[in-house]
Scaffold this active site. Sequence first.
Site, PDB file in Angstrom:
ATOM      1  N   THR A 185       0.838  -1.197   0.000  1.00 40.34           N
ATOM      2  CA  THR A 185       0.000   0.000   0.000  1.00 40.34           C
ATOM      3  C   THR A 185       0.875   1.250   0.000  1.00 40.34           C
ATOM      4  O   THR A 185       1.947   1.254   0.598  1.00 40.34           O
ATOM      5  CB  THR A 185      -0.851   0.007   1.283  1.00 40.34           C
ATOM      6  OG1 THR A 185      -1.674  -1.141   1.283  1.00 40.34           O
ATOM      7  CG2 THR A 185      -1.700   1.260   1.389  1.00 40.34           C
ATOM      8  N   ARG A 213     -13.698  -8.131   0.507  1.00 41.87           N
ATOM      9  CA  ARG A 213     -12.795  -7.774   1.606  1.00 41.87           C
ATOM     10  C   ARG A 213     -12.348  -6.325   1.504  1.00 41.87           C
ATOM     11  O   ARG A 213     -12.001  -5.827   0.442  1.00 41.87           O
ATOM     12  CB  ARG A 213     -11.576  -8.691   1.595  1.00 41.87           C
ATOM     13  CG  ARG A 213     -10.590  -8.454   2.741  1.00 41.87           C
ATOM     14  CD  ARG A 213      -9.434  -7.580   2.336  1.00 41.87           C
ATOM     15  NE  ARG A 213      -8.398  -7.510   3.383  1.00 41.87           N
ATOM     16  CZ  ARG A 213      -7.341  -6.701   3.349  1.00 41.87           C
ATOM     17  NH1 ARG A 213      -7.181  -5.892   2.309  1.00 41.87           N
ATOM     18  NH2 ARG A 213      -6.454  -6.702   4.320  1.00 41.87           N
ATOM     19  N   VAL A 214     -12.352  -5.631   2.631  1.00 38.66           N
ATOM     20  CA  VAL A 214     -11.830  -4.271   2.745  1.00 38.66           C
ATOM     21  C   VAL A 214     -10.793  -4.268   3.867  1.00 38.66           C
ATOM     22  O   VAL A 214     -11.038  -4.802   4.944  1.00 38.66           O
ATOM     23  CB  VAL A 214     -12.944  -3.255   3.050  1.00 38.66           C
ATOM     24  CG1 VAL A 214     -12.350  -1.875   3.320  1.00 38.66           C
ATOM     25  CG2 VAL A 214     -13.930  -3.191   1.890  1.00 38.66           C
ATOM     26  N   GLY A 215      -9.644  -3.681   3.609  1.00 39.22           N
ATOM     27  CA  GLY A 215      -8.595  -3.622   4.612  1.00 39.22           C
ATOM     28  C   GLY A 215      -8.569  -2.312   5.367  1.00 39.22           C
ATOM     29  O   GLY A 215      -9.550  -1.568   5.424  1.00 39.22           O
ATOM     30  N   ASP A 216      -7.423  -1.998   5.905  1.00 41.36           N
ATOM     31  CA  ASP A 216      -7.273  -0.805   6.752  1.00 41.36           C
ATOM     32  C   ASP A 216      -7.107   0.484   5.948  1.00 41.36           C
ATOM     33  O   ASP A 216      -7.385   1.572   6.454  1.00 41.36           O
ATOM     34  CB  ASP A 216      -6.047  -0.957   7.647  1.00 41.36           C
ATOM     35  CG  ASP A 216      -4.752  -0.981   6.828  1.00 41.36           C
ATOM     36  OD1 ASP A 216      -4.598  -1.891   5.997  1.00 41.36           O
ATOM     37  OD2 ASP A 216      -3.907  -0.087   7.008  1.00 41.36           O
ATOM     38  N   THR A 236       0.753   0.213   6.910  1.00 35.31           N
ATOM     39  CA  THR A 236       0.783  -0.721   5.797  1.00 35.31           C
ATOM     40  C   THR A 236       1.077  -2.106   6.352  1.00 35.31           C
ATOM     41  O   THR A 236       1.578  -2.251   7.474  1.00 35.31           O
ATOM     42  CB  THR A 236       1.833  -0.319   4.746  1.00 35.31           C
ATOM     43  OG1 THR A 236       1.751  -1.206   3.622  1.00 35.31           O
ATOM     44  CG2 THR A 236       3.240  -0.399   5.302  1.00 35.31           C
ATOM     45  N   MET A 238      -0.512  -6.071   7.077  1.00 36.26           N
ATOM     46  CA  MET A 238      -1.738  -6.845   7.210  1.00 36.26           C
ATOM     47  C   MET A 238      -2.836  -5.950   7.771  1.00 36.26           C
ATOM     48  O   MET A 238      -2.849  -5.617   8.958  1.00 36.26           O
ATOM     49  CB  MET A 238      -1.510  -8.054   8.117  1.00 36.26           C
ATOM     50  CG  MET A 238      -2.705  -8.990   8.198  1.00 36.26           C
ATOM     51  SD  MET A 238      -3.233  -9.634   6.582  1.00 36.26           S
ATOM     52  CE  MET A 238      -1.802 -10.632   6.135  1.00 36.26           C
ATOM     53  N   GLY A 239      -3.765  -5.561   6.909  1.00 34.93           N
ATOM     54  CA  GLY A 239      -4.775  -4.588   7.285  1.00 34.93           C
ATOM     55  C   GLY A 239      -5.628  -4.996   8.466  1.00 34.93           C
ATOM     56  O   GLY A 239      -6.018  -4.166   9.292  1.00 34.93           O
TER      57      GLY A 239
END
Length: 325
Positions: A185, A213-216, A236, A238-239
């Site tokens: 990211t 899926r949506v991350g951080d 950045t 693992m979200g």
Amino acid sequence: MKRRNFIINTGIAGAALSATPSLFSQPILNELKMNKSYPVAVATWNFQNATKMAGKMLENGASALDAVEKGVMVEEANLKNTTVGDGGAPDRDGNVTLDACIMSPEGNAGSVVYLKEIAHPVSVARKVMEETPHVMLAGEGALQFAIQQGFQRKNLLTEDSEKAWKEWLEHKEYKPIINIENHDTIGMLCLDENGDIAGACTTSGLSYKMNGRVGDSPIIGAGLFLDNEVGGAVGTGMGEAIMKSVGSFLIVELMRQGKSPQEACEEAVMRTVRKAPNHKDFQVAYVAMNKQGEIGSYCIHKGFSYAKFHNGESTNNLSLSYMEE
């Protein structure tokens, strides 16, 4: 002090100020300029083209908000970067879905999640911030809004990304790869000549993630947070781990309490380490900057780096890590 002496003394002071160029030699003036802590642009990973774009804009008087948007757009348009924007790796079903957010010095924020067919999600996120009463738009709603705002639809799945996805389908295994292409990211912070800070974060997410899926990265407080009175932070890696600790918000609050950017980043990483027995299996990394332009970074595993542009120079800096101890 008598009025006459006051006038004489202020006159002398005024004369000295008007003679400043003769009092300070050019080498001293150059040194003062080089020691100025801002404007400065900093971003996760070795995205020097992005920080150079933002840094040059800042040096030419651009606002932090304009600079940070244009800076991360460099990577959104980079087809060789398979984790951001156009050319990003798809999810398990072959969909390229993008997430991004942006924050202004005023504390306003905009975000888009699960956005398809738009190459620059960070710009859509800015439109959400500036043109709607909302902070986040998702999926079809985000796409519809982008089209209404004049953005053009585009197939974001490049030939190379599609080929890699089809090869992955033969095994369908997902294992987090530390410091490799599946979570690079770009999160960026810019501090402009007025001392105002803005930030942005944009990604295509984990390679071959589950559909939906949506991350951080687009989550205010997780992948990005800033307070113009204190500073900002971006994350950045693992979200899911970053979301569980609300890492960027935590770092800004620790800086508010008096910790340096470095100390704040270290504490945020160590909270994840202490609470996640499997922390050796994934990466979490942060970069933070306070209002003085001081930068800190920390990560679980070695190999994480950040790029900085300051005083006309680009640098790539490796971060300290917990695992190096």
